[in-house]
Each structure stands twice: as C-alpha cells, then as structure tokens.
Write a protein that holds these residues in place. Structure first.
Motif, PDB file in Angstrom:
ATOM      1  N   ILE A  47      47.501  62.583  32.350  1.00 24.79           N
ATOM      2  CA  ILE A  47      48.081  63.914  32.455  1.00 24.79           C
ATOM      3  C   ILE A  47      49.498  63.838  33.007  1.00 24.79           C
ATOM      4  CG2 ILE A  47      47.873  66.161  33.584  1.00 24.79           C
ATOM      5  CD1 ILE A  47      44.867  65.688  33.574  1.00 24.79           C
ATOM      6  N   ASN A  48      49.679  63.083  34.049  1.00 28.66           N
ATOM      7  CA  ASN A  48      50.992  62.955  34.674  1.00 28.66           C
ATOM      8  C   ASN A  48      51.985  62.310  33.721  1.00 28.66           C
ATOM      9  OD1 ASN A  48      52.835  63.283  36.683  1.00 28.66           O
ATOM     10  ND2 ASN A  48      52.266  61.426  37.793  1.00 28.66           N
ATOM     11  N   ALA A  49      51.557  61.336  32.965  1.00 33.23           N
ATOM     12  CA  ALA A  49      52.433  60.648  32.023  1.00 33.23           C
ATOM     13  C   ALA A  49      52.899  61.610  30.940  1.00 33.23           C
ATOM     14  CB  ALA A  49      51.720  59.452  31.406  1.00 33.23           C
ATOM     15  N   GLU A  50      52.006  62.474  30.461  1.00 32.05           N
ATOM     16  CA  GLU A  50      52.399  63.447  29.441  1.00 32.05           C
ATOM     17  C   GLU A  50      53.395  64.433  30.031  1.00 32.05           C
ATOM     18  OE1 GLU A  50      48.828  65.231  28.029  1.00 32.05           O
ATOM     19  OE2 GLU A  50      48.042  63.313  27.328  1.00 32.05           O
ATOM     20  N   TYR A  51      53.184  64.812  31.288  1.00 34.18           N
ATOM     21  CA  TYR A  51      54.060  65.772  31.945  1.00 34.18           C
ATOM     22  C   TYR A  51      55.462  65.195  32.125  1.00 34.18           C
ATOM     23  CZ  TYR A  51      55.948  68.911  35.492  1.00 34.18           C
ATOM     24  OH  TYR A  51      56.741  69.784  36.192  1.00 34.18           O
ATOM     25  N   MET A  52      55.548  63.926  32.475  1.00 28.00           N
ATOM     26  CA  MET A  52      56.835  63.266  32.724  1.00 28.00           C
ATOM     27  C   MET A  52      57.466  62.750  31.444  1.00 28.00           C
ATOM     28  SD  MET A  52      57.166  63.605  35.930  1.00 28.00           S
ATOM     29  CE  MET A  52      58.405  62.489  36.482  1.00 28.00           C
ATOM     30  N   GLY A  53      56.753  62.817  30.349  1.00 31.32           N
ATOM     31  CA  GLY A  53      57.286  62.323  29.094  1.00 31.32           C
ATOM     32  C   GLY A  53      57.241  60.824  28.997  1.00 31.32           C
ATOM     33  N   GLU A  54      56.362  60.161  29.741  1.00 31.26           N
ATOM     34  CA  GLU A  54      56.249  58.705  29.719  1.00 31.26           C
ATOM     35  C   GLU A  54      54.930  58.315  29.083  1.00 31.26           C
ATOM     36  OE1 GLU A  54      56.393  57.388  33.721  1.00 31.26           O
ATOM     37  OE2 GLU A  54      58.355  58.256  34.103  1.00 31.26           O
ATOM     38  N   THR A  55      54.856  57.056  28.749  1.00 34.59           N
ATOM     39  CA  THR A  55      53.574  56.548  28.271  1.00 34.59           C
ATOM     40  C   THR A  55      52.755  56.160  29.472  1.00 34.59           C
ATOM     41  OG1 THR A  55      54.441  54.329  28.105  1.00 34.59           O
ATOM     42  CG2 THR A  55      54.552  55.681  26.110  1.00 34.59           C
ATOM     43  N   SER A  56      51.481  56.184  29.367  1.00 29.02           N
ATOM     44  CA  SER A  56      50.579  55.876  30.469  1.00 29.02           C
ATOM     45  C   SER A  56      50.507  54.372  30.666  1.00 29.02           C
ATOM     46  CB  SER A  56      49.199  56.438  30.156  1.00 29.02           C
ATOM     47  OG  SER A  56      48.316  56.109  31.174  1.00 29.02           O
ATOM     48  N   ARG A  57      50.417  53.971  31.955  1.00 27.93           N
ATOM     49  CA  ARG A  57      50.337  52.553  32.236  1.00 27.93           C
ATOM     50  C   ARG A  57      49.491  52.383  33.494  1.00 27.93           C
ATOM     51  NH1 ARG A  57      55.808  49.321  33.930  1.00 27.93           N
ATOM     52  NH2 ARG A  57      55.224  49.718  36.035  1.00 27.93           N
ATOM     53  N   CYS A  58      48.638  51.370  33.515  1.00 25.08           N
ATOM     54  CA  CYS A  58      47.729  51.124  34.635  1.00 25.08           C
ATOM     55  C   CYS A  58      48.406  50.174  35.624  1.00 25.08           C
ATOM     56  CB  CYS A  58      46.426  50.511  34.121  1.00 25.08           C
ATOM     57  SG  CYS A  58      45.267  50.140  35.444  1.00 25.08           S
ATOM     58  N   LEU A  59      48.463  50.586  36.932  1.00 28.30           N
ATOM     59  CA  LEU A  59      49.085  49.758  37.953  1.00 28.30           C
ATOM     60  C   LEU A  59      48.071  48.892  38.689  1.00 28.30           C
ATOM     61  CD1 LEU A  59      51.558  52.313  39.521  1.00 28.30           C
ATOM     62  CD2 LEU A  59      52.055  50.545  37.857  1.00 28.30           C
ATOM     63  N   GLY A  60      46.851  49.334  38.737  1.00 26.69           N
ATOM     64  CA  GLY A  60      45.841  48.571  39.434  1.00 26.69           C
ATOM     65  C   GLY A  60      44.484  49.211  39.306  1.00 26.69           C
ATOM     66  N   VAL A  61      43.472  48.369  39.367  1.00 25.44           N
ATOM     67  CA  VAL A  61      42.090  48.848  39.330  1.00 25.44           C
ATOM     68  C   VAL A  61      41.388  48.234  40.527  1.00 25.44           C
ATOM     69  CG1 VAL A  61      39.927  48.851  38.047  1.00 25.44           C
ATOM     70  CG2 VAL A  61      42.111  48.961  36.815  1.00 25.44           C
ATOM     71  N   TRP A  62      40.768  49.101  41.354  1.00 20.58           N
ATOM     72  CA  TRP A  62      40.104  48.619  42.551  1.00 20.58           C
ATOM     73  C   TRP A  62      38.663  49.120  42.584  1.00 20.58           C
ATOM     74  CZ3 TRP A  62      44.911  51.321  43.538  1.00 20.58           C
ATOM     75  CH2 TRP A  62      45.998  50.458  43.729  1.00 20.58           C
ATOM     76  N   ASP A  63      37.846  48.372  43.225  1.00 27.39           N
ATOM     77  CA  ASP A  63      36.502  48.896  43.469  1.00 27.39           C
ATOM     78  C   ASP A  63      36.615  49.890  44.633  1.00 27.39           C
ATOM     79  OD1 ASP A  63      36.888  47.270  45.652  1.00 27.39           O
ATOM     80  OD2 ASP A  63      35.207  45.939  45.253  1.00 27.39           O
ATOM     81  N   TRP A  64      35.532  50.641  44.891  1.00 27.79           N
ATOM     82  CA  TRP A  64      35.589  51.708  45.899  1.00 27.79           C
ATOM     83  C   TRP A  64      35.965  51.193  47.298  1.00 27.79           C
ATOM     84  CZ3 TRP A  64      36.745  56.369  46.475  1.00 27.79           C
ATOM     85  CH2 TRP A  64      36.390  57.086  47.618  1.00 27.79           C
ATOM     86  N   PRO A  65      35.383  50.135  47.836  1.00 29.86           N
ATOM     87  CA  PRO A  65      35.788  49.667  49.175  1.00 29.86           C
ATOM     88  C   PRO A  65      37.269  49.249  49.223  1.00 29.86           C
ATOM     89  CG  PRO A  65      33.678  48.709  48.588  1.00 29.86           C
ATOM     90  CD  PRO A  65      34.199  49.413  47.363  1.00 29.86           C
ATOM     91  N   SER A  66      37.742  48.596  48.184  1.00 31.23           N
ATOM     92  CA  SER A  66      39.152  48.188  48.155  1.00 31.23           C
ATOM     93  C   SER A  66      40.072  49.397  48.095  1.00 31.23           C
ATOM     94  CB  SER A  66      39.436  47.295  46.952  1.00 31.23           C
ATOM     95  OG  SER A  66      38.681  46.117  47.021  1.00 31.23           O
ATOM     96  N   PHE A  67      39.675  50.414  47.303  1.00 29.57           N
ATOM     97  CA  PHE A  67      40.461  51.622  47.190  1.00 29.57           C
ATOM     98  C   PHE A  67      40.543  52.354  48.537  1.00 29.57           C
ATOM     99  CE2 PHE A  67      40.775  56.199  46.136  1.00 29.57           C
ATOM    100  CZ  PHE A  67      42.033  56.176  45.567  1.00 29.57           C
ATOM    101  N   ARG A  68      39.407  52.454  49.231  1.00 27.04           N
ATOM    102  CA  ARG A  68      39.384  53.115  50.552  1.00 27.04           C
ATOM    103  C   ARG A  68      40.268  52.352  51.551  1.00 27.04           C
ATOM    104  NH1 ARG A  68      34.069  54.718  53.260  1.00 27.04           N
ATOM    105  NH2 ARG A  68      35.648  55.530  54.643  1.00 27.04           N
ATOM    106  N   LEU A  69      40.171  51.022  51.514  1.00 31.31           N
ATOM    107  CA  LEU A  69      41.001  50.206  52.405  1.00 31.31           C
ATOM    108  C   LEU A  69      42.490  50.439  52.112  1.00 31.31           C
ATOM    109  CD1 LEU A  69      40.930  48.057  54.627  1.00 31.31           C
ATOM    110  CD2 LEU A  69      40.930  46.337  52.828  1.00 31.31           C
ATOM    111  N   ARG A  70      42.840  50.514  50.829  1.00 32.81           N
ATOM    112  CA  ARG A  70      44.230  50.759  50.424  1.00 32.81           C
ATOM    113  C   ARG A  70      44.698  52.129  50.918  1.00 32.81           C
ATOM    114  NH1 ARG A  70      47.470  47.478  46.848  1.00 32.81           N
ATOM    115  NH2 ARG A  70      45.599  46.301  47.138  1.00 32.81           N
ATOM    116  N   LEU A  71      43.847  53.145  50.804  1.00 31.37           N
ATOM    117  CA  LEU A  71      44.191  54.483  51.281  1.00 31.37           C
ATOM    118  C   LEU A  71      44.381  54.504  52.804  1.00 31.37           C
ATOM    119  CD1 LEU A  71      42.029  56.941  49.158  1.00 31.37           C
ATOM    120  CD2 LEU A  71      44.503  56.629  49.110  1.00 31.37           C
ATOM    121  N   MET A  72      43.521  53.799  53.526  1.00 37.48           N
ATOM    122  CA  MET A  72      43.656  53.732  54.988  1.00 37.48           C
ATOM    123  C   MET A  72      44.984  53.061  55.361  1.00 37.48           C
ATOM    124  SD  MET A  72      39.668  53.124  56.259  1.00 37.48           S
ATOM    125  CE  MET A  72      39.994  51.501  56.712  1.00 37.48           C
TER     126      MET A  72
END
Length: 179
Positions: free
Chosen positions: A2-27
């Motif tokens: 959605i954000n990519a369409e709004y900005m006029g960019e193509t979508s690109r994945c920066l990273g994929v994390w499992d839930w514990p890794s994602f929570r650690l990254r947010l902390m």
C-alpha cells in the motif's frame, strides 16, 4: 504494498523476521528513540551495532567483534605504562622532598639549640653585669661591646630561625602536609 503504491515506488522487502526477532527489533528501536528524545541526536551513533536497530549481523561479524574486543587496547596499555612511570616519578620526588624536609627540620633543631645557648649566655652576661658597679671606663666599654655583640648574635639567630620556619612551612605546603 500500500505504501509503495502511495509513494509511486515498487514494493521491496527489507527483512523478514520471526515474531521473537521482530519484538526484539521493536524494543531496540524504542530504546534508541528514548535515548534520542532524552539526549538528542549526538548521543546516537548509528555506526555502532549496539546503537543501530537496523543492523543485521552475521555470526562471522559477531565473532570478529568479540575477537577485537578481547585484544588489549594498545592506547590503554601505553597509558598504563605512562601512569606507572608517573607514579614512580611522583614517589621518587616525594621521597626526595621528605628527605629534604627531615634535613631542614634537623637544621632547625640545631639552630634552635644554638639560639637557646645564645640566649642563655646573653642572660648570664646581663646577670653578671647588673650587680657590679663599673670601676673603670674600659670595663664598662668592654662589657657594653660584649652585650652589643651578644644582642646582634641573638638577633641573627632569631632571623635564621624565622627563615627556617618560613622554609619549613613552604615545604609542608608543597608536600601537602598539615599547615
């Protein structure tokens, strides 16, 4: 996305994390944000992995960082050697100053003894001169000259003692002893 369409960019994945890794990254993001809010941008150094919540370290990177951290810092070692040298010089100077202070105190005691002796002799001369009536002019002149000489010597001794006391006081201040 959605954000990519709004900005006029193509979508690109920066990273994929499992839930514990994602929570650690947010902390981590939250703690960096709090540091930024409390201390401003100057407290955040994104070049350091512990400050950068976006860094993705491989096991090899971690191993290299651990190895680098375990190697003694050359600058620290140089400073330690310099500190030891300064301590040695300080101790040597302190010993030298203490020796000089002991020597000056011994000189002061010797001068005090000399002053007391001169004062005693002066007192004896005054006592010896007081009860007698002068019989002739030469005895009076001789006694007067002796008393004047004794008085001068006592004054010189007093000046020497004063100079010594000033020197000792200055030395104690230099050494850091009680005033």
């Amino acid at each position: 996305g959605i954000n990519a369409e709004y900005m006029g960019e193509t979508s690109r994945c920066l990273g994929v994390w499992d839930w514990p890794s994602f929570r650690l990254r947010l902390m981590h993001l939250r703690s960096v944000y709090q540091m930024f809010m409390e201390g401003g941008l100057e407290v955040i150094d994104m070049s350091k992995p512990e400050m950068n919540p976006f860094v993705q370290l491989s096991p090899m990177d971690v191993a290299t960082m651990v190895k680098d951290a375990s190697v003694p810092n050359e600058k620290y070692n140089e400073l330690q050697v310099e500190l030891e040298g300064a301590r040695t010089r300080h101790n040597n100077e302190l010993t030298s100053v203490r020796d000089e202070l002991e020597k000056l105190e011994a000189d002061a005691k010797a001068r005090d003894k000399s002053i007391r002796t001169l004062q005693k002799e002066n007192k004896q001369l005054r006592v010896a001169a007081a009860p007698e009536e002068p019989k002739g002019g030469s005895d009076v002149t001789d006694l007067s000259q002796r008393l004047q000489a004794a008085s001068k010597e006592a004054e010189e001794a007093k000046q020497l003692a004063s100079e010594l006391l000033r020197g000792l006081t200055k030395m104690k201040k230099t050494v850091g002893g009680p005033s």
